[in-house]
Design a protein around this motif. Structure first.
Motif, short mmCIF file in Angstrom:
data_model
loop_
_atom_site.label_atom_id
_atom_site.label_comp_id
_atom_site.label_asym_id
_atom_site.label_seq_id
_atom_site.Cartn_x
_atom_site.Cartn_y
_atom_site.Cartn_z
N ILE A 1 0.84 -1.20 0.00
CA ILE A 1 0.00 0.00 0.00
C ILE A 1 0.87 1.25 0.00
N VAL B 1 2.43 1.61 -3.57
CA VAL B 1 1.51 2.13 -4.59
C VAL B 1 1.23 3.60 -4.34
N ALA B 2 1.04 3.97 -3.06
CA ALA B 2 0.77 5.38 -2.76
C ALA B 2 1.95 6.24 -3.19
N LEU C 1 -1.56 -2.01 -8.01
CA LEU C 1 -2.32 -2.37 -6.81
C LEU C 1 -3.15 -3.62 -7.05
#
Lengths: 102, 511
Positions: free
Chosen positions: B148, B151-152, B170
């Motif tokens: 996470i 991807v962010a 993702l």
């Protein structure tokens, strides 16, 4: 093989997982893809929970429940993040699929 | 596990970056960057301290909250984990320094991306957590934290191209982790434990375990962008900001590799067959050839570097067929295990340094040109000699020319391949090096060619170029302590161990 509650749960979880997996690859729309990953998750969690009541145990094993709770939290986070990404892409470009590229 | 010394170090290695990440949210942009750089030195020195402690006392464990496994969670730092944590710390410090200047320099045009710092420290906590974890579910949680955050970070620029690449990344990562979790559920259902050490003892070969092994391995292969599942990596890594690309390529993909290495050598020994290793080796060889070939065809610098990542990760997979004994071979007398392990560890380190350096150099080029088309690299040598040198040195390490870390890795891999008699991997290794040489020299040829326009490059802060150059040099310097490092790693339970094929026991079937 005798079909009991346990077998039904296990089979259902495998089927859910397969439906989700197929959906992610076959569906075009972002939303459908994201929902497919949630279905995959449901299959996995069902599988986990069904193991809580095994033949050897007279009581329900609490650990799978703890694990599934954690797993659900993670899955919800990932799904929410994916949804917000999809929404931003739609806002910026008006697209809701990956288009021609794979 | 009683005999190991306990210490708060493993908990601190996860807790400190997490605390820093949370703290940085309370600061404004400027304070956040300062906290980030200082914090990276803090976490780095903690990692260094942990490394020293492990060298002195061997494996160190920490039992969280005093709850002993199998109910509680145990963090352990053994030599293998210490090497990965140390590597993360060194690369992390350089990338933090680079990011500080990078975001300052770009303020006028785009912005300072204040979310970079908290996300990067959460990512660091996740990576350290992954290396320290000792049970299957903990590994799942840490790899989700990593995914996470990664991807962010990848979508930080907010451009449509990056967002699309990020969403694809993702989705691929979610499929990977769901497959992994499915395998974990099956293993828990049949053994009732998640602890790696216990599993290594109680896991017996059987259909359930074989299936669990398959889904777990598939999930991890998706996460580490192995050959048929690499489709998400090049767009995601090339569309991200330069320091983020460097983090993703140098560190994040290594997380999944580390997990696979741990699980295969410590848990699944009993379910593996010679054919499984060969299959993984084939995907590795295919990744080497396909990734290098694609890199050769690219016209954009960052896409070229990203495709090269697919190829270099392929070399790591070629280590697995060497670890599994063919029927009739004995792990105790297999002298190719040490070269194979050395090759794997040095490939991880050399690739981390070289790829971080290349992506940081790509960031410098983008800053100077405004784009990253390769034909605009003309006359780079005259305008930015340090960056040209960084690209050259990192490239040499990727090709595997002596005396770089990449050379040591590929040489040891070749040695292992020939000692074990699995000579069929050698052509792929050599062809991969040749193709790598092709795209590296293509870059360097243009860097030396005369420019077609006047003043092609805008000035870029010197310190950015120094960071990239030092990382490139790092891929050479790791060779110097090689002997000591291997000795250190031999203290790890899994290092140098082979996997005996189950065929000789004949124990197939469900218990």
């Amino acid at each position: 093989m005798k079909i009991g509650t346990y077998e039904i749960y296990s089979l259902t979880s495998a089927i859910l997982f397969a439906i989700g997996l197929g959906g992610v690859f076959l569906a075009k729309h972002f939303l459908r893809k994201i929902i497919a990953t949630i279905i995959m998750g449901a299959g996995v969690f069902l599988c986990f929970v069904s193991f809580a009541k095994r033949d050897a145990l007279t009581f329900a094993d609490p650990i799978p429940h703890a694990l599934v709770i954690t797993g659900i939290v993670v899955a919800v986070t990932a799904a929410a993040f994916a949804l917000s990404l999809a929404r931003r892409i739609h806002k910026l470009t008006g697209e809701d699929t990956f288009g021609n590229e794979k | 596990m009683k005999e190991f010394p306990t210490s708060a170090l493993p908990a601190l290695l996860v807790g400190l970056p997490m605390l820093l990440a949370t703290m940085s949210l309370f600061f404004r942009v400027k304070g956040r960057a300062l906290l980030g750089v200082l914090g990276s030195f803090l976490v780095g020195s903690l990692a260094f301290f942990a490394f020293i402690e492990v060298a002195k006392y061997g494996t160190i464990i920490h039992i969280l909250g005093g709850w002993e496994p199998p109910l509680g969670i145990l963090l352990r730092i053994d030599p293998l984990a210490a090497v990965f944590i140390g590597l993360t710390a060194i690369i992390g410090i350089f990338i933090s320094l680079y990011s500080w200047w990078y975001f300052r320099a770009r303020i006028a045009s785009i912005g300072r991306f204040p979310l970079f710092w908290p996300l990067w420290f959460f990512l660091w906590a996740g990576l350290n957590g992954l290396f320290l974890s000792n049970d299957l579910f903990n590994l799942y949680v840490t790899i989700e934290v990593i995914t996470i955050c990664a991807v962010a970070l990848a979508v930080l620029s907010g451009e449509a191209k990056a967002l699309k690449a990020g969403l694809r990344y993702l989705l691929a990562a979610i499929i990977g982790s769901m497959a992994y979790l499915f395998g974990v559920a099956l293993i828990y259902g049949s053994t009732g434990t998640l602890d790696l050490n216990l599993l290594g003892e109680v896991l017996k070969p059987g259909n359930t375990k074989t299936f669990a092994l398959i889904v777990i391995t598939l999930g991890l292969l998706i996460k580490k962008a192995a050959f048929p599942f690499h489709f998400w990596l090049p767009p995601a890594h090339s569309a991200a900001l330069a320091p983020v690309s460097a983090l993703l390529s140098a560190l994040v993909v290594k997380g999944a590799f580390y997990m696979m290495l741990r699980l295969w050598t410590e848990v699944f020994e009993v379910s593996l067959t010679f054919a499984a290793g060969q299959l993984i080796g084939i995907t590795g060889a295919a990744a080497v050839l396909w990734g290098s070939w694609q890199a050769l065809l690219q016209t954009n610098f960052k896409l070229l570097v990203a495709h090269s990542s697919v190829a270099q990760m392929g070399y790591l997979l070629m280590m697995f067929p060497l670890l599994i004994m063919a029927p009739g071979q004995d792990a105790d007398s297999a002298e190719w295990l040490a070269p194979a392990w050395t090759a794997g560890i040095f490939q991880v380190m050399a690739h981390a340094f070289a790829k971080a350096s290349l992506f940081l150099s790509a960031g410098i080029v983008v800053m100077a040109l405004g784009h990253d088309r390769i034909e605009s690299l003309r006359d780079l040598v005259a305008w930015m000699p340090m960056t040209a040198m960084a690209i050259g040195i990192a490239g040499v390490s990727l090709i595997g020319l002596p005396p770089s870390g990449g050379f040591l890795a590929k040489w040891m891999l070749l040695k292992g391949v020939f000692l074990s008699g699995q000579w069929w991997w050698a052509p792929a290794i050599l062809a991969g090096s040749l193709l790598t040489a092709g795209y590296v020299f293509m870059l360097l040829r243009l860097a030396f060619a005369p420019a077609r326009v006047k003043d092609p490059f805008r000035p870029v802060p010197k310190i950015l170029q120094v960071c990239a150059l030092l990382l490139a040099l790092g891929s050479f310097l790791i060779v110097i302590p090689a002997e000591n490092l291997i000795q250190f790693l031999e203290g790890s339970k899994s290092f140098g161990s082979g996997i005996e094929s189950i065929m000789k026991g004949g124990g197939y079937g469900n218990e």
